[in-house]
Design a protein around this motif. Structure first.
Motif, PDB file in Angstrom:
ATOM      1  N   GLU A  24       9.131  -8.273  14.101  1.00 11.20           N
ATOM      2  CA  GLU A  24       7.985  -8.673  14.913  1.00 11.20           C
ATOM      3  C   GLU A  24       6.783  -8.901  13.992  1.00 11.20           C
ATOM      4  O   GLU A  24       6.714  -8.315  12.921  1.00 11.20           O
ATOM      5  N   PRO A  25       5.821  -9.722  14.416  1.00  9.19           N
ATOM      6  CA  PRO A  25       4.599  -9.880  13.622  1.00  9.19           C
ATOM      7  C   PRO A  25       3.899  -8.529  13.414  1.00  9.19           C
ATOM      8  O   PRO A  25       3.976  -7.639  14.257  1.00  9.19           O
ATOM      9  N   VAL A  26       3.227  -8.397  12.295  1.00  4.95           N
ATOM     10  CA  VAL A  26       2.524  -7.161  11.951  1.00  4.95           C
ATOM     11  C   VAL A  26       1.234  -7.076  12.768  1.00  4.95           C
ATOM     12  O   VAL A  26       0.433  -8.009  12.747  1.00  4.95           O
ATOM     13  N   PRO A  27       1.016  -5.979  13.487  1.00  9.26           N
ATOM     14  CA  PRO A  27      -0.254  -5.811  14.198  1.00  9.26           C
ATOM     15  C   PRO A  27      -1.420  -5.736  13.209  1.00  9.26           C
ATOM     16  O   PRO A  27      -1.273  -5.224  12.104  1.00  9.26           O
ATOM     17  N   ALA A  28      -2.560  -6.232  13.617  1.00  9.82           N
ATOM     18  CA  ALA A  28      -3.747  -6.231  12.751  1.00  9.82           C
ATOM     19  C   ALA A  28      -4.077  -4.818  12.277  1.00  9.82           C
ATOM     20  O   ALA A  28      -4.465  -4.627  11.117  1.00  9.82           O
ATOM     21  N   SER A  29      -3.918  -3.828  13.148  1.00 14.33           N
ATOM     22  CA  SER A  29      -4.261  -2.458  12.758  1.00 14.33           C
ATOM     23  C   SER A  29      -3.382  -1.966  11.605  1.00 14.33           C
ATOM     24  O   SER A  29      -3.862  -1.245  10.724  1.00 14.33           O
ATOM     25  N   VAL A  30      -2.134  -2.363  11.570  1.00 13.60           N
ATOM     26  CA  VAL A  30      -1.235  -1.969  10.480  1.00 13.60           C
ATOM     27  C   VAL A  30      -1.661  -2.662   9.182  1.00 13.60           C
ATOM     28  O   VAL A  30      -1.679  -2.051   8.112  1.00 13.60           O
ATOM     29  N   ALA A  31      -2.029  -3.939   9.272  1.00 16.22           N
ATOM     30  CA  ALA A  31      -2.493  -4.667   8.086  1.00 16.22           C
ATOM     31  C   ALA A  31      -3.761  -4.033   7.529  1.00 16.22           C
ATOM     32  O   ALA A  31      -3.890  -3.851   6.307  1.00 16.22           O
ATOM     33  N   VAL A  32      -4.695  -3.669   8.391  1.00 16.72           N
ATOM     34  CA  VAL A  32      -5.956  -3.058   7.936  1.00 16.72           C
ATOM     35  C   VAL A  32      -5.685  -1.716   7.268  1.00 16.72           C
ATOM     36  O   VAL A  32      -6.249  -1.408   6.220  1.00 16.72           O
ATOM     37  N   ARG A  33      -4.793  -0.904   7.856  1.00 15.54           N
ATOM     38  CA  ARG A  33      -4.462   0.384   7.228  1.00 15.54           C
ATOM     39  C   ARG A  33      -3.821   0.172   5.855  1.00 15.54           C
ATOM     40  O   ARG A  33      -4.059   0.936   4.921  1.00 15.54           O
ATOM     41  N   GLY A  34      -3.023  -0.877   5.714  1.00 13.05           N
ATOM     42  CA  GLY A  34      -2.450  -1.197   4.404  1.00 13.05           C
ATOM     43  C   GLY A  34      -3.529  -1.553   3.397  1.00 13.05           C
ATOM     44  O   GLY A  34      -3.472  -1.130   2.234  1.00 13.05           O
ATOM     45  N   PHE A  35      -4.523  -2.338   3.830  1.00 15.75           N
ATOM     46  CA  PHE A  35      -5.647  -2.671   2.949  1.00 15.75           C
ATOM     47  C   PHE A  35      -6.384  -1.397   2.537  1.00 15.75           C
ATOM     48  O   PHE A  35      -6.728  -1.217   1.366  1.00 15.75           O
ATOM     49  N   LEU A  36      -6.648  -0.515   3.499  1.00 14.15           N
ATOM     50  CA  LEU A  36      -7.386   0.720   3.186  1.00 14.15           C
ATOM     51  C   LEU A  36      -6.631   1.555   2.157  1.00 14.15           C
ATOM     52  O   LEU A  36      -7.234   2.092   1.227  1.00 14.15           O
ATOM     53  N   GLY A  37      -5.327   1.654   2.311  1.00 16.53           N
ATOM     54  CA  GLY A  37      -4.526   2.387   1.334  1.00 16.53           C
ATOM     55  C   GLY A  37      -4.605   1.756  -0.048  1.00 16.53           C
ATOM     56  O   GLY A  37      -4.773   2.435  -1.058  1.00 16.53           O
TER      57      GLY A  37
END
Length: 166
Positions: A113-126
Motif C-alpha cells: 500500500e502507499p506509505v502514509p504521510a505520517s510514516v514518511a515524516v517519522r522516517g525523516f525525523l529519524g
C-alpha cells in the motif's frame, strides 16, 4: 571569581541541565553529532540519454540560492522517471550539503500500500537525528518539528512513487 563562565549553546533539540551548587568534578559532553543523511538508493547501473531532461533539472536549481525549488518529473509508468531522478540526485548530491532524504511512497507498488504521510515524516525525523522518544505523538506536531529541522538547510527531500521498481 574571575574567568568563571556559565554557557550552554546548541542548535539541536537537547536536554538542559541545571546545577545548584556543584561539588567535585563535573563533566558534560554534547551528544554525538548526527551524520548528514545521505540515503539515496544506488544509482541506476545502466543510464543513457536523457541529457536534455538532466539539463532541465540542473537549470531549475541554478541560481536558486535561498529559494525553495520544487520540481516534478511526470509521465507514464515505466518510462524511467525514478531512474532519471536518482541519476540526477547522485550527480548533484554535492549541491545539498545538509543531506538527501529520499522516501519511497510506494505510489505504484504492486506489493504494498502507499506509505502514509505520517510514516514518511517519522522516517525523516529519524534520519534527522530525533530520538524516537522525542518524536511528538501528534502528526501535526511531527510535521512542524520536521519543518523546523530543515528550515535554512540545503537538503534534497526526494519523494518517489517506487524506488524499488526498476
Amino acid at each position: 571569581m574571575t574567568g568563571l563562565r556559565n554557557e550552554v549553546s546548541s542548535e539541536s533539540v537537547a536536554t538542559a541541565v541545571q546545577v545548584g551548587v556543584p561539588h567535585g568534578g563535573m563533566h558534560l559532553s554534547a551528544p554525538p553529532e548526527q551524520p548528514v543523511p545521505r540515503q539515496l538508493p544506488a544509482p541506476p547501473a545502466h543510464f543513457t540519454g536523457r541529457e536534455a531532461d538532466l539539463a532541465r533539472l540542473d537549470r531549475a536549481l541554478d541560481g536558486a540560492v535561498g529559494t525553495v525549488v520544487i520540481s516534478a518529473v511526470t509521465g507514464a509508468g515505466g518510462i524511467g522517471k525514478t531512474w532519471l531522478a536518482l541519476h540526477w540526485a547522485h550527480r548533484n548530491a554535492h549541491r545539498f550539503p545538509d543531506g538527501v532524504l529520499p522516501v519511497d511512497l510506494r505510489g505504484f507498488s504492486p506489493d504494498d500500500e502507499p506509505v502514509p504521510a505520517s510514516v514518511a515524516v517519522r522516517g525523516f525525523l529519524g534520519a534527522l537525528g530525533v530520538w524516537p522518544a522525542a518524536v511528538p505523538v501528534d502528526e501535526h506536531a511531527q510535521a512542524a518539528l520536521s519543518r523546523t529541522l530543515v528550515t535554512s538547510r540545503r537538503r534534497l527531500p526526494m519523494p518517489a512513487g517506487a524506488f524499488g521498481a526498476r
